[in-house]
Scaffold this motif. Structure first.
Motif, PDB file in Angstrom:
ATOM      1  N   PRO A 195       2.881   9.738  -4.810  1.00 34.57           N
ATOM      2  CA  PRO A 195       2.793   9.022  -3.528  1.00 34.57           C
ATOM      3  C   PRO A 195       3.678   7.765  -3.572  1.00 34.57           C
ATOM      4  O   PRO A 195       3.764   7.087  -4.591  1.00 34.57           O
ATOM      5  N   VAL A 196       4.318   7.483  -2.466  1.00 33.06           N
ATOM      6  CA  VAL A 196       5.220   6.341  -2.380  1.00 33.06           C
ATOM      7  C   VAL A 196       4.422   5.099  -1.984  1.00 33.06           C
ATOM      8  O   VAL A 196       3.629   5.131  -1.044  1.00 33.06           O
ATOM      9  N   HIS A 197       4.642   4.015  -2.715  1.00 29.66           N
ATOM     10  CA  HIS A 197       4.028   2.733  -2.404  1.00 29.66           C
ATOM     11  C   HIS A 197       5.116   1.782  -1.899  1.00 29.66           C
ATOM     12  O   HIS A 197       6.277   1.887  -2.307  1.00 29.66           O
ATOM     13  N   LEU A 214      14.487 -16.030   9.383  1.00 28.08           N
ATOM     14  CA  LEU A 214      13.492 -14.965   9.325  1.00 28.08           C
ATOM     15  C   LEU A 214      13.963 -13.985   8.258  1.00 28.08           C
ATOM     16  O   LEU A 214      15.137 -13.597   8.255  1.00 28.08           O
ATOM     17  N   GLU A 215      13.053 -13.588   7.376  1.00 29.09           N
ATOM     18  CA  GLU A 215      13.441 -12.688   6.284  1.00 29.09           C
ATOM     19  C   GLU A 215      12.341 -11.678   6.011  1.00 29.09           C
ATOM     20  O   GLU A 215      11.156 -12.007   6.100  1.00 29.09           O
ATOM     21  N   ALA A 216      12.739 -10.471   5.693  1.00 28.37           N
ATOM     22  CA  ALA A 216      11.815  -9.420   5.279  1.00 28.37           C
ATOM     23  C   ALA A 216      12.401  -8.745   4.047  1.00 28.37           C
ATOM     24  O   ALA A 216      13.601  -8.476   3.997  1.00 28.37           O
ATOM     25  N   VAL A 217      11.543  -8.485   3.073  1.00 26.70           N
ATOM     26  CA  VAL A 217      11.965  -7.749   1.880  1.00 26.70           C
ATOM     27  C   VAL A 217      10.970  -6.617   1.663  1.00 26.70           C
ATOM     28  O   VAL A 217       9.795  -6.844   1.384  1.00 26.70           O
ATOM     29  N   PHE A 218      11.459  -5.392   1.831  1.00 28.05           N
ATOM     30  CA  PHE A 218      10.685  -4.185   1.541  1.00 28.05           C
ATOM     31  C   PHE A 218      11.070  -3.705   0.149  1.00 28.05           C
ATOM     32  O   PHE A 218      12.254  -3.647  -0.181  1.00 28.05           O
ATOM     33  N   THR A 219      10.086  -3.306  -0.639  1.00 31.34           N
ATOM     34  CA  THR A 219      10.344  -2.652  -1.924  1.00 31.34           C
ATOM     35  C   THR A 219       9.467  -1.415  -1.956  1.00 31.34           C
ATOM     36  O   THR A 219       8.264  -1.498  -1.687  1.00 31.34           O
ATOM     37  N   ASP A 220      10.065  -0.263  -2.277  1.00 31.93           N
ATOM     38  CA  ASP A 220       9.268   0.961  -2.343  1.00 31.93           C
ATOM     39  C   ASP A 220       9.528   1.705  -3.647  1.00 31.93           C
ATOM     40  O   ASP A 220      10.467   1.401  -4.374  1.00 31.93           O
ATOM     41  N   THR A 221       8.664   2.666  -3.923  1.00 37.05           N
ATOM     42  CA  THR A 221       8.763   3.466  -5.148  1.00 37.05           C
ATOM     43  C   THR A 221       9.351   4.839  -4.880  1.00 37.05           C
ATOM     44  O   THR A 221       9.233   5.734  -5.718  1.00 37.05           O
ATOM     45  N   GLY A 229       0.819  -1.210   0.000  1.00 34.25           N
ATOM     46  CA  GLY A 229       0.000   0.000   0.000  1.00 34.25           C
ATOM     47  C   GLY A 229       0.846   1.250   0.000  1.00 34.25           C
ATOM     48  O   GLY A 229       2.071   1.201  -0.147  1.00 34.25           O
ATOM     49  N   ARG A 230       0.161   2.365   0.163  1.00 38.53           N
ATOM     50  CA  ARG A 230       0.847   3.657   0.212  1.00 38.53           C
ATOM     51  C   ARG A 230       1.580   3.812   1.537  1.00 38.53           C
ATOM     52  O   ARG A 230       1.122   3.333   2.571  1.00 38.53           O
ATOM     53  N   VAL A 231       2.699   4.488   1.457  1.00 35.08           N
ATOM     54  CA  VAL A 231       3.454   4.777   2.670  1.00 35.08           C
ATOM     55  C   VAL A 231       2.727   5.879   3.427  1.00 35.08           C
ATOM     56  O   VAL A 231       2.418   6.928   2.863  1.00 35.08           O
ATOM     57  N   HIS A 262      17.004   0.634  -7.407  1.00 31.18           N
ATOM     58  CA  HIS A 262      16.692   0.475  -8.827  1.00 31.18           C
ATOM     59  C   HIS A 262      15.215   0.802  -8.965  1.00 31.18           C
ATOM     60  O   HIS A 262      14.371   0.018  -8.511  1.00 31.18           O
ATOM     61  N   GLU A 263      14.920   1.974  -9.492  1.00 29.37           N
ATOM     62  CA  GLU A 263      13.536   2.434  -9.582  1.00 29.37           C
ATOM     63  C   GLU A 263      12.859   2.361  -8.218  1.00 29.37           C
ATOM     64  O   GLU A 263      11.750   1.857  -8.073  1.00 29.37           O
ATOM     65  N   GLY A 264      13.552   2.817  -7.215  1.00 27.55           N
ATOM     66  CA  GLY A 264      13.066   2.774  -5.840  1.00 27.55           C
ATOM     67  C   GLY A 264      14.112   2.137  -4.957  1.00 27.55           C
ATOM     68  O   GLY A 264      15.308   2.190  -5.239  1.00 27.55           O
ATOM     69  N   ASN A 265      13.661   1.548  -3.890  1.00 28.75           N
ATOM     70  CA  ASN A 265      14.557   0.948  -2.904  1.00 28.75           C
ATOM     71  C   ASN A 265      14.085  -0.453  -2.554  1.00 28.75           C
ATOM     72  O   ASN A 265      12.885  -0.702  -2.452  1.00 28.75           O
ATOM     73  N   THR A 266      15.042  -1.334  -2.365  1.00 30.35           N
ATOM     74  CA  THR A 266      14.752  -2.668  -1.856  1.00 30.35           C
ATOM     75  C   THR A 266      15.627  -2.883  -0.632  1.00 30.35           C
ATOM     76  O   THR A 266      16.840  -2.644  -0.672  1.00 30.35           O
ATOM     77  N   TRP A 267      14.994  -3.284   0.447  1.00 25.65           N
ATOM     78  CA  TRP A 267      15.670  -3.594   1.700  1.00 25.65           C
ATOM     79  C   TRP A 267      15.475  -5.073   1.973  1.00 25.65           C
ATOM     80  O   TRP A 267      14.341  -5.536   2.055  1.00 25.65           O
ATOM     81  N   ARG A 268      16.559  -5.830   2.139  1.00 25.55           N
ATOM     82  CA  ARG A 268      16.493  -7.258   2.463  1.00 25.55           C
ATOM     83  C   ARG A 268      17.086  -7.456   3.860  1.00 25.55           C
ATOM     84  O   ARG A 268      18.239  -7.121   4.096  1.00 25.55           O
ATOM     85  N   LEU A 269      16.279  -8.006   4.728  1.00 28.09           N
ATOM     86  CA  LEU A 269      16.673  -8.244   6.114  1.00 28.09           C
ATOM     87  C   LEU A 269      16.609  -9.738   6.369  1.00 28.09           C
ATOM     88  O   LEU A 269      15.622 -10.380   6.012  1.00 28.09           O
ATOM     89  N   ARG A 270      17.650 -10.278   6.985  1.00 28.35           N
ATOM     90  CA  ARG A 270      17.659 -11.710   7.277  1.00 28.35           C
ATOM     91  C   ARG A 270      18.298 -11.948   8.642  1.00 28.35           C
ATOM     92  O   ARG A 270      19.319 -11.367   8.974  1.00 28.35           O
ATOM     93  N   ARG A 271      17.645 -12.831   9.380  1.00 23.70           N
ATOM     94  CA  ARG A 271      18.192 -13.293  10.669  1.00 23.70           C
ATOM     95  C   ARG A 271      18.089 -14.787  10.728  1.00 23.70           C
ATOM     96  O   ARG A 271      17.015 -15.372  10.495  1.00 23.70           O
ATOM     97  N   VAL A 272      19.213 -15.434  11.043  1.00 26.39           N
ATOM     98  CA  VAL A 272      19.233 -16.883  11.230  1.00 26.39           C
ATOM     99  C   VAL A 272      18.683 -17.166  12.627  1.00 26.39           C
ATOM    100  O   VAL A 272      19.044 -16.496  13.605  1.00 26.39           O
TER     101      VAL A 272
END
Length: 138
Positions: A63-65, A77-84, A11-13, A123-133
């Motif tokens: 608006p940023v999505h 445990l992993e999280a991947v955020f992608t925004d515009t 959704g929108r930020v 790359h056309e926004g931001n990608t954040w990759r978070l990982r915890r073993v």
């Protein structure tokens, strides 16, 4: 083979992003494989800090999505955020914990301290990759 569970937020930020992320984490913990609190809590802290940074710093003409995929297995445990948003110019290797009296600037330092991997790509926004073993035993 590890059991995998995922949750998504899109959704929108806006100011409610962190709450939506925390709700998705709660759903993940409730329905996913058992992962001890000693791993869940630092991961949740890191994920919420990145979400808060996106809310605070993401900017663009439109608006940023954002989309977030949370993945959990018994071992990871992993999280991947992608925004515009406009690409954030951040050098993660230079991030340090600020002085104790600083009023802000701890988010990325906390994330780096609690994760096994934090990657930021633009790359056309931001990608954040978070990982915890997962280290603990249930």
């Amino acid at each position: 083979m590890p059991t995998e569970r995922t949750e998504h937020v899109c959704g929108r930020v806006g100011a409610d992003l962190t709450d939506r992320v925390l709700d998705a984490l709660a759903a993940l913990w409730e329905s996913g494989p058992p992962v001890p609190a000693e791993d869940r809590e630092p991961f949740a802290l890191a994920v919420s800090e990145i979400a808060a940074n996106i809310v605070e710093h993401a900017s663009a003409r439109e608006p940023v999505h954002v989309s977030l995929t949370l993945t959990m297995t018994e071992t990871m445990l992993e999280a991947v955020f992608t925004d515009t948003a406009d690409p954030a110019l951040i050098d993660l290797s230079s991030i340090q914990m600020p002085d104790w009296h600083a009023e802000s600037g701890r988010g990325l330092a906390l994330a780096l301290a609690t994760l096994d991997e934090l990657v930021h790509e633009t790359h056309e926004g931001n990608t954040w990759r978070l990982r915890r073993v997962v280290r603990g035993v249930v």
